[in-house]
Write a protein that holds these residues in place. Sequence first.
Motif, PDB file in Angstrom:
ATOM      1  N   ALA A 167      41.506  32.269  18.702  1.00  0.00           N
ATOM      2  CA  ALA A 167      41.049  32.284  20.108  1.00  0.00           C
ATOM      3  C   ALA A 167      39.591  32.414  20.331  1.00  0.00           C
ATOM      4  N   PHE A 168      39.144  33.394  19.606  1.00  0.00           N
ATOM      5  CA  PHE A 168      37.769  33.940  19.628  1.00  0.00           C
ATOM      6  C   PHE A 168      36.883  32.936  19.022  1.00  0.00           C
TER       7      PHE A 168
ATOM      8  N   LEU B 177      32.544  28.153  17.310  1.00  0.00           N
ATOM      9  CA  LEU B 177      32.117  28.236  15.906  1.00  0.00           C
ATOM     10  C   LEU B 177      32.474  26.916  15.381  1.00  0.00           C
ATOM     11  N   ASN B 178      31.747  26.639  14.213  1.00  0.00           N
ATOM     12  CA  ASN B 178      32.067  25.461  13.758  1.00  0.00           C
ATOM     13  C   ASN B 178      33.034  25.629  12.458  1.00  0.00           C
ATOM     14  N   LEU B 179      33.308  24.793  11.893  1.00  0.00           N
ATOM     15  CA  LEU B 179      34.554  24.991  10.913  1.00  0.00           C
ATOM     16  C   LEU B 179      34.236  26.184   9.829  1.00  0.00           C
ATOM     17  N   ASP B 180      33.126  26.102   9.092  1.00  0.00           N
ATOM     18  CA  ASP B 180      32.749  27.222   8.100  1.00  0.00           C
ATOM     19  C   ASP B 180      32.684  28.389   8.717  1.00  0.00           C
TER      20      ASP B 180
ATOM     21  N   TYR C 216      41.147  19.807  13.932  1.00  0.00           N
ATOM     22  CA  TYR C 216      40.671  18.575  14.643  1.00  0.00           C
ATOM     23  C   TYR C 216      39.699  18.822  16.081  1.00  0.00           C
ATOM     24  N   PHE C 217      40.079  19.644  16.893  1.00  0.00           N
ATOM     25  CA  PHE C 217      39.337  19.982  17.926  1.00  0.00           C
ATOM     26  C   PHE C 217      38.078  20.699  17.401  1.00  0.00           C
ATOM     27  N   ILE C 218      37.849  21.636  16.716  1.00  0.00           N
ATOM     28  CA  ILE C 218      36.670  22.241  15.941  1.00  0.00           C
ATOM     29  C   ILE C 218      35.653  21.153  15.588  1.00  0.00           C
ATOM     30  N   ILE C 219      36.174  20.205  14.681  1.00  0.00           N
ATOM     31  CA  ILE C 219      35.169  19.154  14.182  1.00  0.00           C
ATOM     32  C   ILE C 219      35.018  18.253  15.108  1.00  0.00           C
TER      33      ILE C 219
END
Length: 355
Positions: free
Chosen positions: A294-295, A301-304, A329-332
């Motif tokens: 959640a944070f 933040l990106n995936l890494d 999926y949502f992050i990328i």
Amino acid sequence: MPVKIIRGDITKLHVDAVVNAANSSLLGGGGVDGCIHRAAGRELLDECRLLGGCKTGDAKITKGYNMPCKYIIHTVGPVWRGGHNNEPELLASCYRKSLELAAEHDCTSIAFPLISSGVYGYPKDKAIRVAMDTVKEYIFSHDDIDVYIVVYNRDRFEIDEKLYSDVNEYINANLPEMYSGSITEQEPRMNRDIPDDFDDYYDVMSIFSDREASVSEPLSSVQEYSTEKISFDDSLESMLDNMDESFSDALLHIIDSKGMTDVQCYKKANISRKHFSKIRSDVNYRPGKSTVIAFAIALELNLDETQSLLRTAGFALSHSNKFDIIIEYFIIHGTYDIFQINETLFKFGQATIGG
């Protein structure tokens, strides 16, 4: 706050206020309205007779009577006529007026059905979008109210068709075949609704630390990686001296580096002020995986970077379950709307994030 989508019977919830999707007479009807009148008892009808009805988009309040809630807030949603007759504005007003009434009566929790999505014909994917957008706007300027969107049947909960299709395709492309059957039928243990302070919560995939590792990776390569990561010549004392910073420290540093205030961050993360205060005051706080994610979403933040933050709490994203794949999926795709993410998680039978 926070906002949660849950499945259940709204008449049995122990909250301060339950919202009734009423008709303009306020004298009972079908669907949620009929269920609430039956559960509350005859006294509810007697009080409603004194209210003189209710206009579409407005709300009125009564006692809860035989229901476990203190109050019932009756609101009249619009009938769907194609979306060109002020329906979105009227529906948003239902949620807003209900929240305002709850605040006036010092309610700290409120439960909504999906207003107008039954016999009034409002498309369910559009109804949830109005509900979440309106609630989100309200809680960003108000504290101390937990909001529940209650769905009786998950199968009737709908999200944007293209989003559902894209996420489903991404899951199918990334979820190993060996997991697909069992996870579809039953949620994995680590994604059930486990309290964030549950100390024994453990993610086995966290051993893969700094590189991506497939669950089908040969054991020899995993052993090789493990020996690269840990030098067995090091003493325990030396290893402890070189531990990374705690989750709490890492989170506060990232918030500062992003130029965000604490309030902005915990509200975007769908986290309560009380929960955030606990994290800030305890350097050794042990979060649940959903809290860390959640944070990460709130901080965009990106995936890494997300994997790095997860490691401070002993977790990682993997391709062994749907929950992690949906988050990935949502992050990328650079989509950081936690409410839309939670709608999607709920639709796919996964635990939501925040809390």
